[in-house]
Design a protein around this motif. Sequence first.
Motif, PDB file in Angstrom:
ATOM      1  N   LEU A  42       2.635  -0.870 -14.711  1.00 14.02           N
ATOM      2  CA  LEU A  42       3.765  -1.083 -13.806  1.00 14.02           C
ATOM      3  C   LEU A  42       5.023  -1.357 -14.626  1.00 14.02           C
ATOM      4  N   SER A  43       6.133  -0.776 -14.229  1.00 15.63           N
ATOM      5  CA  SER A  43       7.399  -1.028 -14.919  1.00 15.63           C
ATOM      6  C   SER A  43       7.991  -2.368 -14.460  1.00 15.63           C
ATOM      7  N   ASP A  44       8.959  -2.861 -15.192  1.00 19.26           N
ATOM      8  CA  ASP A  44       9.651  -4.090 -14.791  1.00 19.26           C
ATOM      9  C   ASP A  44      10.302  -3.924 -13.422  1.00 19.26           C
ATOM     10  N   ASN A  45      10.813  -2.731 -13.165  1.00 18.50           N
ATOM     11  CA  ASN A  45      11.427  -2.454 -11.871  1.00 18.50           C
ATOM     12  C   ASN A  45      10.385  -2.497 -10.748  1.00 18.50           C
ATOM     13  N   ASP A  46       9.199  -1.954 -11.039  1.00 18.78           N
ATOM     14  CA  ASP A  46       8.103  -2.017 -10.063  1.00 18.78           C
ATOM     15  C   ASP A  46       7.754  -3.462  -9.728  1.00 18.78           C
ATOM     16  N   SER A  70       0.834  -1.199   0.000  1.00 14.75           N
ATOM     17  CA  SER A  70       0.000   0.000   0.000  1.00 14.75           C
ATOM     18  C   SER A  70       0.872   1.253   0.000  1.00 14.75           C
ATOM     19  N   GLU A  71       1.924   1.237   0.813  1.00 16.26           N
ATOM     20  CA  GLU A  71       2.836   2.378   0.876  1.00 16.26           C
ATOM     21  C   GLU A  71       3.576   2.556  -0.450  1.00 16.26           C
ATOM     22  N   PHE A  72       3.965   1.436  -1.066  1.00 19.38           N
ATOM     23  CA  PHE A  72       4.634   1.491  -2.363  1.00 19.38           C
ATOM     24  C   PHE A  72       3.717   2.115  -3.424  1.00 19.38           C
ATOM     25  N   ALA A  73       2.450   1.682  -3.448  1.00 21.11           N
ATOM     26  CA  ALA A  73       1.492   2.204  -4.439  1.00 21.11           C
ATOM     27  C   ALA A  73       1.295   3.708  -4.267  1.00 21.11           C
ATOM     28  N   LYS A  74       1.184   4.133  -3.005  1.00 23.17           N
ATOM     29  CA  LYS A  74       0.970   5.559  -2.715  1.00 23.17           C
ATOM     30  C   LYS A  74       2.196   6.378  -3.111  1.00 23.17           C
ATOM     31  N   ASP A  75       3.369   5.918  -2.707  1.00 19.70           N
ATOM     32  CA  ASP A  75       4.597   6.682  -2.947  1.00 19.70           C
ATOM     33  C   ASP A  75       4.972   6.735  -4.426  1.00 19.70           C
ATOM     34  N   THR A  76       4.721   5.637  -5.147  1.00 22.25           N
ATOM     35  CA  THR A  76       5.190   5.535  -6.530  1.00 22.25           C
ATOM     36  C   THR A  76       4.185   6.086  -7.543  1.00 22.25           C
ATOM     37  N   TYR A  77       2.907   5.835  -7.307  1.00 21.27           N
ATOM     38  CA  TYR A  77       1.886   6.190  -8.303  1.00 21.27           C
ATOM     39  C   TYR A  77       0.735   7.033  -7.758  1.00 21.27           C
ATOM     40  N   ASN A  78       0.787   7.313  -6.439  1.00 16.02           N
ATOM     41  CA  ASN A  78      -0.352   7.973  -5.797  1.00 16.02           C
ATOM     42  C   ASN A  78      -1.646   7.190  -6.019  1.00 16.02           C
ATOM     43  N   LYS A  79      -1.512   5.863  -5.952  1.00 19.90           N
ATOM     44  CA  LYS A  79      -2.653   4.960  -6.089  1.00 19.90           C
ATOM     45  C   LYS A  79      -2.847   4.208  -4.774  1.00 19.90           C
ATOM     46  N   ASN A  80      -4.037   3.624  -4.598  1.00 20.83           N
ATOM     47  CA  ASN A  80      -4.254   2.808  -3.404  1.00 20.83           C
ATOM     48  C   ASN A  80      -3.899   1.343  -3.682  1.00 20.83           C
ATOM     49  N   LEU A  81      -3.912   0.543  -2.645  1.00 18.55           N
ATOM     50  CA  LEU A  81      -3.517  -0.862  -2.768  1.00 18.55           C
ATOM     51  C   LEU A  81      -4.423  -1.607  -3.736  1.00 18.55           C
ATOM     52  N   LEU A  82      -5.715  -1.320  -3.682  1.00 26.02           N
ATOM     53  CA  LEU A  82      -6.663  -2.010  -4.553  1.00 26.02           C
ATOM     54  C   LEU A  82      -6.314  -1.786  -6.023  1.00 26.02           C
ATOM     55  N   ALA A  83      -6.031  -0.550  -6.396  1.00 29.11           N
ATOM     56  CA  ALA A  83      -5.665  -0.246  -7.790  1.00 29.11           C
ATOM     57  C   ALA A  83      -4.372  -0.952  -8.175  1.00 29.11           C
ATOM     58  N   LEU A  84      -3.413  -0.986  -7.254  1.00 25.49           N
ATOM     59  CA  LEU A  84      -2.144  -1.667  -7.521  1.00 25.49           C
ATOM     60  C   LEU A  84      -2.367  -3.160  -7.749  1.00 25.49           C
ATOM     61  N   ALA A  85      -3.184  -3.777  -6.885  1.00 21.35           N
ATOM     62  CA  ALA A  85      -3.411  -5.226  -6.975  1.00 21.35           C
ATOM     63  C   ALA A  85      -4.060  -5.609  -8.301  1.00 21.35           C
ATOM     64  N   VAL A  86      -5.015  -4.812  -8.747  1.00 21.30           N
ATOM     65  CA  VAL A  86      -5.704  -5.100 -10.014  1.00 21.30           C
ATOM     66  C   VAL A  86      -4.788  -4.797 -11.200  1.00 21.30           C
ATOM     67  N   ARG A  87      -4.042  -3.672 -11.119  1.00 19.98           N
ATOM     68  CA  ARG A  87      -3.113  -3.340 -12.208  1.00 19.98           C
ATOM     69  C   ARG A  87      -2.063  -4.434 -12.376  1.00 19.98           C
ATOM     70  N   TRP A  88      -1.582  -4.970 -11.253  1.00 19.24           N
ATOM     71  CA  TRP A  88      -0.576  -6.034 -11.291  1.00 19.24           C
ATOM     72  C   TRP A  88      -1.106  -7.236 -12.086  1.00 19.24           C
ATOM     73  N   VAL A  89      -2.361  -7.637 -11.830  1.00 17.81           N
ATOM     74  CA  VAL A  89      -2.957  -8.758 -12.574  1.00 17.81           C
ATOM     75  C   VAL A  89      -3.038  -8.418 -14.061  1.00 17.81           C
TER      76      VAL A  89
END
Length: 333
Positions: free
Chosen positions: A303-307, A254-273
Amino acid sequence: MSNNPHDTIHITGIDKPILRIALGTWAIGGWQWGGPDDENAIKTIHKAIDDGITLIDTAPVYGFGHSEEVIGKAIQGKRDKIALATKVGLNWTDDKQKVFRDSRPERIRQEVEDSLRRLKTDYIDLYQIHWPDDKTPIEETAAELEKLRKEGKIRAIGVSNFSTAQMDAIRKHAQLSTAQPPYNLFERDIESDILPYAKQHDLGVLCYGPLCRGLLSGKMTKDREFKGDDLRKIDPKFSAPHFEHYLAAAQELSEFAKDTYNKNLLALAVRWVLDKYDGNIPLWGARKPEQIEGVQDALGWKLSDNDLRTIDTILKKHIKNPIGPEFMAPPNR
């Protein structure tokens, strides 16, 4: 299938483009989710359609027909805007205490008519075998589905919870368009077999549980209690000591999503899929209209390869022995 990672894909047999986030309706059925709330469920379906979702996924066993009935009411006047995906191949005892696998041709024939009636439609866009039935020859199941496709009752055939060998067997007798396995940041077994197979054979992949039953919603807390028939009471991830490890991973993600993209965990989890395969369609489960908020937050970025490497590092740090979704499998007949 489109190579655009952001918005829509085409699924073989379905004549409309599919937004790469679909509505999952297990919770709408009420069973194993604390009972139904039909008024909110209908508002949720309308909100999903208004927000651009074009595929609704359901199954007869979700509330023993109730989810399909609610969807049938909700889509009146809106049928042309959406593709309907439902399932076949589970049966249950009269008292609804035991669910078991049953893909006999006569059961399929009965189920499709029941689903068409409940959904108030004359065809199903995507008809999926919910779980493989080891007691019924796979060619008999496939042949019956092909008959339904040629009759126009269904447009495309999919499978759920099938191995690659079982998909090979189906493909000898029927045109296979999709697979539906569990897939999320915490449950990744399909990366070794199902995802490469889907890429090889150009299958759409409907990914169920992208938020891992709420663990990746950003709202789960350590003092959360699960009551009644809530499925999470039997999921080892929600019991000590595992629960604490998964929550710690979720917090850092959640902290990574906020700091990197200003997104919440839910958005990160779905984007990852979405970013793991261009044919992935995460199933966004919701039973209240406000739970549809955020669908657009997962679209239109990447998400980038580094992400992806950073995410893997976070997971390895907190979860030494990942637990799969095997506990959900129903018994054979």
